[in-house]
Motif scaffolding. Structure first.
Motif, PDB file in Angstrom:
ATOM      1  N   ALA A 176       4.732 -14.102  19.610  1.00 21.27           N
ATOM      2  CA  ALA A 176       3.512 -13.614  19.896  1.00 21.27           C
ATOM      3  C   ALA A 176       2.582 -14.722  21.143  1.00 21.27           C
ATOM      4  N   HIS A 177       2.321 -15.737  20.643  1.00 21.46           N
ATOM      5  CA  HIS A 177       1.439 -16.495  21.649  1.00 21.46           C
ATOM      6  C   HIS A 177       1.979 -17.926  21.850  1.00 21.46           C
ATOM      7  N   MET A 178       2.476 -18.164  20.482  1.00 23.10           N
ATOM      8  CA  MET A 178       3.195 -19.718  20.545  1.00 23.10           C
ATOM      9  C   MET A 178       3.973 -19.651  19.157  1.00 23.10           C
ATOM     10  N   PRO A 179       4.793 -20.731  19.134  1.00 26.16           N
ATOM     11  CA  PRO A 179       5.890 -20.906  17.924  1.00 26.16           C
ATOM     12  C   PRO A 179       4.818 -20.838  16.592  1.00 26.16           C
ATOM     13  N   TYR A 180       5.376 -20.142  15.742  1.00 25.39           N
ATOM     14  CA  TYR A 180       4.550 -20.085  14.543  1.00 25.39           C
ATOM     15  C   TYR A 180       4.308 -21.289  13.472  1.00 25.39           C
ATOM     16  N   GLY A 181       5.060 -22.287  13.822  1.00 28.58           N
ATOM     17  CA  GLY A 181       4.764 -23.568  13.109  1.00 28.58           C
ATOM     18  C   GLY A 181       3.284 -24.313  13.595  1.00 28.58           C
ATOM     19  N   HIS A 182       2.956 -23.784  14.912  1.00 28.68           N
ATOM     20  CA  HIS A 182       1.465 -24.475  15.248  1.00 28.68           C
ATOM     21  C   HIS A 182       0.571 -24.250  14.278  1.00 28.68           C
ATOM     22  N   ARG A 183      -0.289 -25.329  14.301  1.00 31.52           N
ATOM     23  CA  ARG A 183      -1.251 -25.557  13.356  1.00 31.52           C
ATOM     24  C   ARG A 183      -2.290 -24.351  13.427  1.00 31.52           C
ATOM     25  N   SER A 184      -2.494 -23.729  14.632  1.00 28.78           N
ATOM     26  CA  SER A 184      -3.478 -22.622  14.567  1.00 28.78           C
ATOM     27  C   SER A 184      -2.978 -21.447  13.440  1.00 28.78           C
ATOM     28  N   TYR A 185      -1.912 -21.377  13.158  1.00 33.70           N
ATOM     29  CA  TYR A 185      -1.597 -20.097  12.285  1.00 33.70           C
ATOM     30  C   TYR A 185      -1.614 -20.777  10.801  1.00 33.70           C
ATOM     31  N   TRP A 186      -2.081 -22.066  10.562  1.00 33.14           N
ATOM     32  CA  TRP A 186      -1.954 -22.142   9.097  1.00 33.14           C
ATOM     33  C   TRP A 186      -2.774 -21.516   8.378  1.00 33.14           C
ATOM     34  N   PRO A 187      -4.109 -21.369   8.618  1.00 34.17           N
ATOM     35  CA  PRO A 187      -5.168 -20.713   8.009  1.00 34.17           C
ATOM     36  C   PRO A 187      -4.379 -19.322   7.330  1.00 34.17           C
ATOM     37  N   LEU A 188      -3.589 -18.887   8.149  1.00 28.79           N
ATOM     38  CA  LEU A 188      -2.963 -17.184   7.752  1.00 28.79           C
ATOM     39  C   LEU A 188      -1.910 -17.656   6.542  1.00 28.79           C
ATOM     40  N   TYR A 189      -1.094 -18.793   6.602  1.00 32.62           N
ATOM     41  CA  TYR A 189      -0.133 -19.105   5.633  1.00 32.62           C
ATOM     42  C   TYR A 189      -0.937 -19.464   4.224  1.00 32.62           C
ATOM     43  N   LYS A 190      -2.225 -20.257   4.539  1.00 31.68           N
ATOM     44  CA  LYS A 190      -3.074 -20.605   3.233  1.00 31.68           C
ATOM     45  C   LYS A 190      -3.437 -19.237   2.718  1.00 31.68           C
ATOM     46  N   VAL A 191      -3.859 -18.279   3.351  1.00 29.95           N
ATOM     47  CA  VAL A 191      -4.361 -17.232   2.741  1.00 29.95           C
ATOM     48  C   VAL A 191      -3.173 -16.168   2.091  1.00 29.95           C
ATOM     49  N   ALA A 192      -2.055 -16.403   2.990  1.00 28.48           N
ATOM     50  CA  ALA A 192      -0.832 -15.634   2.537  1.00 28.48           C
ATOM     51  C   ALA A 192      -0.244 -16.135   0.927  1.00 28.48           C
ATOM     52  N   VAL A 193      -0.319 -17.539   0.747  1.00 32.73           N
ATOM     53  CA  VAL A 193       0.142 -18.164  -0.211  1.00 32.73           C
ATOM     54  C   VAL A 193      -0.870 -17.795  -1.388  1.00 32.73           C
ATOM     55  N   LYS A 194      -2.352 -17.671  -1.095  1.00 29.35           N
ATOM     56  CA  LYS A 194      -3.228 -17.674  -2.236  1.00 29.35           C
ATOM     57  C   LYS A 194      -3.156 -16.243  -2.692  1.00 29.35           C
ATOM     58  N   HIS A 195      -2.811 -15.238  -2.093  1.00 32.74           N
ATOM     59  CA  HIS A 195      -2.394 -13.951  -2.674  1.00 32.74           C
ATOM     60  C   HIS A 195      -0.995 -13.373  -2.820  1.00 32.74           C
ATOM     61  N   GLY A 196       0.037 -14.359  -2.789  1.00 35.73           N
ATOM     62  CA  GLY A 196       1.582 -14.113  -3.098  1.00 35.73           C
ATOM     63  C   GLY A 196       2.173 -13.430  -2.194  1.00 35.73           C
ATOM     64  N   LEU A 197       1.755 -13.449  -1.053  1.00 37.29           N
ATOM     65  CA  LEU A 197       2.374 -12.888   0.080  1.00 37.29           C
ATOM     66  C   LEU A 197       3.365 -13.594   1.186  1.00 37.29           C
ATOM     67  N   PRO A 198       4.457 -13.006   1.192  1.00 34.29           N
ATOM     68  CA  PRO A 198       5.331 -13.755   2.220  1.00 34.29           C
ATOM     69  C   PRO A 198       5.241 -13.225   3.679  1.00 34.29           C
ATOM     70  N   ILE A 199       5.530 -14.053   4.483  1.00 37.64           N
ATOM     71  CA  ILE A 199       5.210 -13.834   5.846  1.00 37.64           C
ATOM     72  C   ILE A 199       6.496 -13.381   6.437  1.00 37.64           C
ATOM     73  N   GLY A 200       6.503 -11.841   6.910  1.00 39.42           N
ATOM     74  CA  GLY A 200       7.318 -11.206   7.313  1.00 39.42           C
ATOM     75  C   GLY A 200       7.296 -11.425   8.908  1.00 39.42           C
ATOM     76  N   ILE A 201       8.631 -11.812   9.548  1.00 34.75           N
ATOM     77  CA  ILE A 201       8.671 -11.913  11.179  1.00 34.75           C
ATOM     78  C   ILE A 201       9.530 -10.925  11.480  1.00 34.75           C
ATOM     79  N   HIS A 202       9.063 -10.039  12.122  1.00 40.23           N
ATOM     80  CA  HIS A 202      10.054  -8.596  12.371  1.00 40.23           C
ATOM     81  C   HIS A 202      10.338  -8.743  14.286  1.00 40.23           C
TER      82      HIS A 202
END
Length: 365
Positions: free
Chosen positions: A170-196
């Protein structure tokens, strides 16, 4: 709502999950009922009719197996037909839909937010509501992380959404902290991140510029996946979110052992850069990363397949997939030679249910 149909071809054990299925990209006409009037007018006035990505051009052979195309060569489908060909035929009970609509290519963040919301609502209404065996991934508008978090929150209320779907680039590597809010909400709801496999195409898919052919683009996806996993580990995403799972969808498999060795070698020499990575990267990756089995990019030789599994070092990393309707295999050869019954049960039932806890909840509801 269609009921679950009988197993017409028991290639897989009872309770199996097909973790990568593609329902057709909607046209803008399909999405119009799910868009606000202002967006309907704007999209119509701009003449936008389709958001197909060049990653999977409709007429390329890889995009769809010949016997899964319509009589006119098209890619249209219905929930009933998709379930018959991608679930029942292989003996799978549940299938996860991953839509490859090119919403991430939009530069207009406001339009991306509106179209992405419509895409998720269309998937719910036209696919999940019409077959009990289907689940789906939430597509977030990565152009705006705050809006992406809100979209995950909105869709997560429906337990049939079992994953959050990112393109491989997408716009930058997914470890970048700008994506962390998405990981937080994914964990909250028991959702893995799928990278296709795929891209927003705001940057070249290779490290040296734009390729000329689909072959080069597709082969480059494995390198992109390596980059994303290195970023997630090195930036400390799995340290911050210890329950997060990341699924590499359509990434191939054969590159993994060599990458684990190479990445681990350099980490040992440069570990002072990343003190939060407090154990070998291979251990972190085996705990947190999963890969779908198609395309299974090794020779159809049981001895080679067995050695590859040994080199991966874990029987928990693979998830069964058909990658329907993409042309990764012929006839019923969805599994490589060399997978015994115990391994097939592991990758088709146990590993998916552990990776996607919402499927287990839904089955027992």
């Amino acid at each position: 709502m269609t009921s679950l149909t009988h197993r017409t071809n028991a290639l897989l054990p009872v309770g199996s999950v097909n973790c990568d299925i593609h329902h057709p990209n909607p046209t803008m006409k399909d999405l119009m009922p799910f868009l606000a009037d202002v967006w309907q007018d704007l999209i119509a006035s701009r003449g936008i009719s389709q958001l197909d990505s060049i990653a999977y051009p409709n007429n390329a052979p890889l995009t769809c197996r010949p016997d899964w195309r319509d009589a006119d060569g098209g890619l249209s489908n219905t929930p009933e037909r998709l379930a018959r060909e991608a679930l029942d035929h292989f003996g799978a009970q549940t299938g996860i839909l991953n839509n490859l609509c090119g919403v991430h290519m939009l530069y207009d963040a406001y339009m991306a937010i509106a179209v992405t919301k419509a895409l998720n609502d269309w998937t719910r209404s036209e696919w999940l509501d019409k077959h009990r065996g289907l689940r789906a991934s939430i597509v977030p508008p990565l152009q705006d992380i705050e809006a992406a978090v809100a979209e995950v929150e909105r869709c997560a209320a429906d337990q049939r959404f079992v994953q959050v779907l990112f393109p491989s680039s997408a716009h930058m590597p997914y470890g970048h902290r700008s994506y962390w809010p998405l990981y937080k909400v994914a964990v909250k709801h028991g959702l893995p991140i799928g990278i296709h496999a795929g891209s927003a195409y705001h940057h070249p898919v290779t490290s040296v510029g734009w390729p000329n052919t689909v072959t080069e683009d597709y082969a480059a996806q494995a390198q992109i996946m390596q980059t994303q996993i290195a970023s997630l580990v090195s930036e400390g995403v799995f340290t911050e979110f210890p329950s997060l799972k990341v699924v590499l969808l359509e990434s191939g498999v054969s590159w993994l052992p060599a990458f684990l060795w190479r990445f681990g070698k350099f980490w040992r020499g440069l570990r002072f850069e990343t003190p939060w990575v407090d154990r070998p990267p291979a251990e972190v990756i085996r705990d947190h990363v999963r890969l779908t089995t198609q395309p299974f990019d090794v020779p159809d030789n049981p001895d080679i397949v067995s050695r590859l599994i040994d080199h991966i070092g874990s029987d928990e990393m693979l998830l069964f997939s058909s990658d329907y309707p993409h042309w990764q295999f012929d006839a019923d050869a969805v599994l490589p030679a060399g997978f015994d019954a115990a391994l097939i049960h592991k990758i088709a039932v146990e590993n998916p249910l552990t990776t996607y806890p919402r499927i287990m909840v839904e089955q027992h509801a």
